[in-house]
Design an enzyme around this catalytic site. Structure first.
Site, PDB file in Angstrom:
ATOM      1  N   PRO A   2       0.826  -1.207   0.000  1.00  0.00           N
ATOM      2  CA  PRO A   2       0.000   0.000   0.000  1.00  0.00           C
ATOM      3  C   PRO A   2       0.863   1.261   0.000  1.00  0.00           C
ATOM      4  O   PRO A   2       1.972   1.256   0.530  1.00  0.00           O
ATOM      5  CB  PRO A   2      -0.792  -0.107   1.306  1.00  0.00           C
ATOM      6  CG  PRO A   2       0.014  -0.991   2.179  1.00  0.00           C
ATOM      7  CD  PRO A   2       0.783  -1.911   1.280  1.00  0.00           C
ATOM      8  N   GLU A   3       0.360   2.316  -0.619  1.00  0.00           N
ATOM      9  CA  GLU A   3       1.094   3.578  -0.663  1.00  0.00           C
ATOM     10  C   GLU A   3       0.434   4.557   0.304  1.00  0.00           C
ATOM     11  O   GLU A   3      -0.626   4.292   0.858  1.00  0.00           O
ATOM     12  CB  GLU A   3       1.124   4.094  -2.102  1.00  0.00           C
ATOM     13  CG  GLU A   3       1.767   3.051  -3.013  1.00  0.00           C
ATOM     14  CD  GLU A   3       2.005   3.501  -4.442  1.00  0.00           C
ATOM     15  OE1 GLU A   3       2.096   4.716  -4.688  1.00  0.00           O
ATOM     16  OE2 GLU A   3       2.103   2.625  -5.305  1.00  0.00           O
ATOM     17  N   LYS A  53       5.201   3.894   6.684  1.00  0.00           N
ATOM     18  CA  LYS A  53       4.296   2.754   6.857  1.00  0.00           C
ATOM     19  C   LYS A  53       4.038   2.451   8.326  1.00  0.00           C
ATOM     20  O   LYS A  53       3.474   1.405   8.654  1.00  0.00           O
ATOM     21  CB  LYS A  53       4.818   1.551   6.085  1.00  0.00           C
ATOM     22  CG  LYS A  53       4.577   1.781   4.594  1.00  0.00           C
ATOM     23  CD  LYS A  53       5.167   0.774   3.671  1.00  0.00           C
ATOM     24  CE  LYS A  53       4.788   1.174   2.253  1.00  0.00           C
ATOM     25  NZ  LYS A  53       5.831   1.018   1.277  1.00  0.00           N
ATOM     26  N   ARG A 251      10.750  -2.351  -9.821  1.00  0.00           N
ATOM     27  CA  ARG A 251       9.311  -2.063  -9.788  1.00  0.00           C
ATOM     28  C   ARG A 251       8.894  -1.593 -11.179  1.00  0.00           C
ATOM     29  O   ARG A 251       9.668  -0.964 -11.889  1.00  0.00           O
ATOM     30  CB  ARG A 251       8.989  -0.961  -8.779  1.00  0.00           C
ATOM     31  CG  ARG A 251       9.590  -1.139  -7.383  1.00  0.00           C
ATOM     32  CD  ARG A 251       8.906  -2.220  -6.564  1.00  0.00           C
ATOM     33  NE  ARG A 251       7.471  -2.015  -6.388  1.00  0.00           N
ATOM     34  CZ  ARG A 251       6.931  -1.223  -5.455  1.00  0.00           C
ATOM     35  NH1 ARG A 251       7.686  -0.551  -4.627  1.00  0.00           N
ATOM     36  NH2 ARG A 251       5.623  -1.109  -5.358  1.00  0.00           N
TER      37      ARG A 251
END
Ligand SMILES: [Zn+2]
Length: 261
Positions: A2-3, A53, A251
């Site tokens: 998740p960002e 995070k 990525r």
């Protein structure tokens, strides 16, 4: 992974379940923090804020619960008294008369005073948070000129939480497209207009995503959508050139080879 915008929306949902209601039952099931549980009963959760995070849960008594989920930690909202059947280790319970927040499996949890946050080993390494309204374009421009960051390729820099916290992989592609920049360029190669466009996009894209992504279009049609990410082969909305997919820092990266030459 998740960002920033997704983490913040998840945090919003957690705090909405228990905010401003007195805690009736608290468990902190990890050596070193168990002793804080009793004093939290009767207190209220004021806010749950992501930093990178990690999540910071602020209580009205002044303490801040730091938790980092790493790979395995997971938060759940349950009804008061309810405990989902799971083999996971229950680490934290914050329960009001109606609802409970349950944190399972995380092992990086500590109880801090507000004044100790800036010295925390993880938090102290993070750059300014893109979703924090106090973070300014000028601040991001200054970081782009910082010797720590100015020689790095944008592809790597935009994933580095020490540069700006809260960005991530889809935001990397969208920011570079919005700024019209190729991922291989470095801040030191950019002119003033390019630096400004990049700094603006570093804040505008995550903020727009937080406000609108995953939600229905509002009365003004404001809905976040990817302009390049996950759109390989589709025509660029600005020039019609097919969008290309590549890899950078392991990525996937999407870009218009013409607009971002
Ligand atoms: Zn284009």
């Amino acid at each position: 992974m998740p960002e920033g915008p997704e983490i913040r929306r998840a945090a919003d949902q957690l705090v909405a379940a228990i905010r401003n209601e007195p805690l009736r039952h608290v468990e902190l099931n990890l050596p070193g923090i168990e002793r804080y549980a009793a004093a939290l009963v009767g207190q209220r959760v004021l806010a749950i804020t992501p930093r990178g995070k990690a999540l910071l849960t602020r209580f009205d008594g002044g303490k801040v619960l730091y938790s980092h989920n790493q790979l395995y930690g997971v938060w759940r909202v349950a009804r008061a008294g309810e405990r989902p059947a799971t083999k996971r280790q229950l680490r934290v319970v914050l329960e009001t008369e109606r609802k409970a927040l349950l944190l399972y499996s995380a092992s990086d949890i500590s109880m801090l005073d507000e004044s100790a946050l800036s010295a925390h080993p993880f938090l102290s390494k993070l750059g300014p948070d893109a979703l924090d309204e106090a973070t300014t374009v000028a601040e991001i421009e200054a970081r782009l000129g910082d010797p720590r960051f100015r020689r790095r390729q944008l592809a790597a820099l935009l994933l580095d939480q020490a540069f700006v916290a809260g960005l991530g992989n889809y935001l990397r592609s969208e920011i570079l497209f919005a700024a019209g920049l190729a991922a291989a360029r470095r801040p030191m190669d950019l002119d003033d207009d390019e630096l400004k466009a990049l700094a603006e996009a570093c804040l505008a894209l995550p903020r727009a995503s937080y406000r609108t992504r995953g939600r229905r279009a509002g009365p003004h049609g404001a809905k976040f959508r990817f302009r390049v990410f996950d759109r390989a082969g589709e025509p660029c909305e600005a020039c019609g050139t097919p969008i290309e997919r590549s890899e950078a820092n392991s990525r996937r990266l999407y870009a218009c080879p013409s607009c971002q030459a």
